[in-house]
Design a protein around this motif. Structure first.
Motif, PDB file in Angstrom:
ATOM      1  N   ARG A 167      27.109  38.625  12.096  1.00 44.25           N
ATOM      2  CA  ARG A 167      26.959  38.911  13.405  1.00 44.25           C
ATOM      3  C   ARG A 167      26.846  40.555  13.768  1.00 44.25           C
ATOM      4  N   ASP A 168      27.650  41.273  13.116  1.00 44.87           N
ATOM      5  CA  ASP A 168      27.649  42.883  13.194  1.00 44.87           C
ATOM      6  C   ASP A 168      26.261  43.288  12.732  1.00 44.87           C
ATOM      7  N   GLU A 169      25.770  42.532  11.710  1.00 45.78           N
ATOM      8  CA  GLU A 169      24.678  42.915  11.056  1.00 45.78           C
ATOM      9  C   GLU A 169      23.283  42.757  11.995  1.00 45.78           C
ATOM     10  N   GLY A 170      23.454  41.735  12.891  1.00 42.00           N
ATOM     11  CA  GLY A 170      22.542  41.406  13.560  1.00 42.00           C
ATOM     12  C   GLY A 170      21.921  40.159  13.152  1.00 42.00           C
ATOM     13  N   LYS A 171      22.095  39.525  12.036  1.00 37.64           N
ATOM     14  CA  LYS A 171      21.418  38.224  11.565  1.00 37.64           C
ATOM     15  C   LYS A 171      21.660  37.200  12.564  1.00 37.64           C
ATOM     16  N   ILE A 172      23.139  37.250  13.338  1.00 36.77           N
ATOM     17  CA  ILE A 172      23.100  36.128  13.976  1.00 36.77           C
ATOM     18  C   ILE A 172      23.781  36.670  15.262  1.00 36.77           C
ATOM     19  N   GLY A 173      23.306  35.944  16.506  1.00 36.83           N
ATOM     20  CA  GLY A 173      23.977  36.679  17.783  1.00 36.83           C
ATOM     21  C   GLY A 173      25.144  35.958  18.015  1.00 36.83           C
ATOM     22  N   ALA A 174      25.602  34.961  17.762  1.00 32.32           N
ATOM     23  CA  ALA A 174      26.904  34.376  17.658  1.00 32.32           C
ATOM     24  C   ALA A 174      27.276  33.126  17.023  1.00 32.32           C
ATOM     25  N   PHE A 175      28.413  32.720  16.918  1.00 29.11           N
ATOM     26  CA  PHE A 175      28.863  31.526  15.954  1.00 29.11           C
ATOM     27  C   PHE A 175      29.722  30.756  16.568  1.00 29.11           C
ATOM     28  N   GLY A 176      29.496  29.503  16.193  1.00 26.67           N
ATOM     29  CA  GLY A 176      30.751  28.267  16.659  1.00 26.67           C
ATOM     30  C   GLY A 176      31.285  27.687  15.291  1.00 26.67           C
ATOM     31  N   LEU A 177      32.034  26.815  15.729  1.00 18.58           N
ATOM     32  CA  LEU A 177      32.724  26.158  14.451  1.00 18.58           C
ATOM     33  C   LEU A 177      32.364  24.549  14.832  1.00 18.58           C
ATOM     34  N   GLY A 178      32.241  23.705  13.710  1.00 23.17           N
ATOM     35  CA  GLY A 178      32.224  22.225  13.849  1.00 23.17           C
ATOM     36  C   GLY A 178      33.101  21.613  12.694  1.00 23.17           C
ATOM     37  N   SER A 179      33.603  20.499  13.252  1.00 19.46           N
ATOM     38  CA  SER A 179      34.659  19.780  12.439  1.00 19.46           C
ATOM     39  C   SER A 179      35.722  20.494  12.097  1.00 19.46           C
ATOM     40  N   VAL A 180      36.627  21.042  13.149  1.00 18.56           N
ATOM     41  CA  VAL A 180      37.671  21.758  13.125  1.00 18.56           C
ATOM     42  C   VAL A 180      38.637  21.453  13.590  1.00 18.56           C
ATOM     43  N   THR A 181      39.970  21.617  13.374  1.00 14.71           N
ATOM     44  CA  THR A 181      41.201  21.246  14.085  1.00 14.71           C
ATOM     45  C   THR A 181      41.560  22.144  15.080  1.00 14.71           C
ATOM     46  N   ALA A 182      42.289  21.578  15.992  1.00 16.78           N
ATOM     47  CA  ALA A 182      42.993  22.721  16.925  1.00 16.78           C
ATOM     48  C   ALA A 182      43.560  23.734  16.480  1.00 16.78           C
ATOM     49  N   ASP A 183      44.368  23.749  15.535  1.00 15.62           N
ATOM     50  CA  ASP A 183      45.059  24.942  15.046  1.00 15.62           C
ATOM     51  C   ASP A 183      43.991  25.862  14.422  1.00 15.62           C
ATOM     52  N   GLY A 184      42.771  25.499  13.865  1.00 18.13           N
ATOM     53  CA  GLY A 184      41.934  26.284  13.424  1.00 18.13           C
ATOM     54  C   GLY A 184      41.003  26.917  14.192  1.00 18.13           C
ATOM     55  N   LEU A 185      40.759  26.156  15.515  1.00 12.92           N
ATOM     56  CA  LEU A 185      40.150  26.690  16.607  1.00 12.92           C
ATOM     57  C   LEU A 185      40.934  27.904  17.066  1.00 12.92           C
ATOM     58  N   ARG A 186      42.295  27.735  17.218  1.00 14.91           N
ATOM     59  CA  ARG A 186      43.176  28.571  17.811  1.00 14.91           C
ATOM     60  C   ARG A 186      43.149  29.924  16.783  1.00 14.91           C
ATOM     61  N   ARG A 187      43.064  29.813  15.714  1.00 11.53           N
ATOM     62  CA  ARG A 187      43.083  30.839  14.795  1.00 11.53           C
ATOM     63  C   ARG A 187      41.791  31.764  14.807  1.00 11.53           C
ATOM     64  N   ALA A 188      40.557  30.777  15.351  1.00 12.42           N
ATOM     65  CA  ALA A 188      39.386  31.571  15.377  1.00 12.42           C
ATOM     66  C   ALA A 188      38.972  32.218  16.695  1.00 12.42           C
ATOM     67  N   ILE A 189      39.527  31.756  17.700  1.00 15.43           N
ATOM     68  CA  ILE A 189      39.206  32.302  18.983  1.00 15.43           C
ATOM     69  C   ILE A 189      39.154  33.637  19.170  1.00 15.43           C
ATOM     70  N   PRO A 190      40.223  34.803  18.569  1.00 16.07           N
ATOM     71  CA  PRO A 190      40.019  36.042  18.532  1.00 16.07           C
ATOM     72  C   PRO A 190      38.760  36.587  18.125  1.00 16.07           C
ATOM     73  N   ALA A 191      38.019  35.914  17.018  1.00 15.29           N
ATOM     74  CA  ALA A 191      36.816  36.263  16.454  1.00 15.29           C
ATOM     75  C   ALA A 191      35.548  36.205  17.275  1.00 15.29           C
ATOM     76  N   GLY A 192      35.739  35.392  18.362  1.00 11.65           N
ATOM     77  CA  GLY A 192      34.635  35.153  19.218  1.00 11.65           C
ATOM     78  C   GLY A 192      34.006  33.964  19.385  1.00 11.65           C
TER      79      GLY A 192
END
Length: 312
Positions: A167-192
């Motif tokens: 994302r910082d390199e500009g190759k992607i504008g944003a990213f999401g997650l799939g097939s993730v647990t609630a705990d995994g999502l909470r860990r990832a939220i600070p990354a945007g």
């Protein structure tokens, strides 16, 4: 612009967005989008595939979901050749698996950071763009689908590091997650995190806590298998007696009702139902115009949820 429609509810081509408008990674998109996976079925009829994609745009769809591993690049190339910049379509792709046409399953896990980077590069090439607006990292924490093993069991933090770098390199504008647990999502939220793609439907609501968490955090909830039934053991929305009864009473199909329920269920839901059939495409888009009163919604909310954690 259609009468009574605000500027945010029409596409770049001036067509009303089916289901109204939603937000995805800073983009305004139709709440009823299009999942392109089933275009693989039209591998032998490219003209039909092109016509279907153009029809989706005509109907107001400006959110499409794809992946390099759909038809080993075939679907991405269709989108590249068919969708025009002036259509204003946000094309979302995903990584985390690679085609494996000679294997026991058509896909194999590709979860290592270097494989994620290679997946982004493959999607950039096949879509013919300099940046992917949104990329979903398909984790394999929960089913349904393939299960990671060996060096494919990768820590989420290592994956988030490479996604953030791209994302910082500009190759992607944003990213999401799939097939993730609630705990995994909470860990990832600070990354945007822009969106979450998990299996979820009226009859399979295991991840209700994630739906609510995403709504609180302003994250789009983009359910795959929104009508269930992708595997023999998975319940199907259209076979639920209460769904069939309600659909008959309001004059729509059970599948349309299942999609309409998702739109009403949470404001951050964006749908990507897939099809290779023009009539099904039109029916899916029409589901965005179905209204459900509180009594009907209560009847549907009372349908029991059954687990769909199917591992392959």
């Amino acid at each position: 612009m259609p009468t009574g429609t605000s500027s945010s509810d029409v596409t770049a081509t001036g067509v009303a967005r089916p289901g109204g408008s939603g937000r995805l990674a800073g983009h305004t998109v139709s709440r009823v989008g299009f999942g392109a996976m089933q275009l693989e079925r039209l591998h032998g009829d490219r003209g039909a595939a092109v016509t279907l994609l153009r029809r989706a745009v005509e109907l107001g769809v400006d959110h499409m979901d794809t992946a390099q591993f759909y038809g080993n690049g075939y679907v991405n190339k269709l989108i590249r050749d068919t969708i025009r910049p002036e259509d204003g379509v946000v094309v979302v792709t995903k990584i985390g698996a690679d085609p494996d046409p000679d294997g026991p399953l058509p896909l194999r896990a590709a979860q290592r950071p270097e494989e994620l980077r290679a997946g982004v590069e493959d999607n950039l090439r096949s879509l013919g763009v300099d940046q992917l607006p949104v990329v979903n990292l398909r984790r394999l924490d929960i089913g349904p689908g393939i299960q990671p093993a060996g060096d494919q069991v990768v820590d989420l933090d290592d994956q988030l590091a490479v996604m953030t770098a791209m994302r910082d390199e500009g190759k992607i504008g944003a990213f999401g997650l799939g097939s993730v647990t609630a705990d995994g999502l909470r860990r990832a939220i600070p990354a945007g995190i822009a969106c979450v793609q998990n299996a979820y439907s009226l009859v399979t609501r295991d991840d209700q806590d994630l739906v609510e968490l995403c709504a609180e955090e302003g994250i789009a909830w983009v359910p795959f298998f929104p009508l269930g039934g992708a595997f023999p053991q998975m319940p199907k929305v259209a076979e639920e007696p209460a769904v069939r009864d309600v659909a008959a009473s309001i004059g729509c199909t059970p599948s349309q009702l299942g999609l309409a329920w998702l739109l009403r269920h949470a404001p951050n839901v964006l749908l990507i139902p897939g099809t290779a059939n023009p009539a099904h495409l039109e029916a899916n888009v029409a589901a965005g115009a179905i209204t459900l009163d509180d009594a009907t919604l209560a009847t549907l909310d009372a349908v029991p949820s059954r687990s769909a954690d199917i591992r392959l």
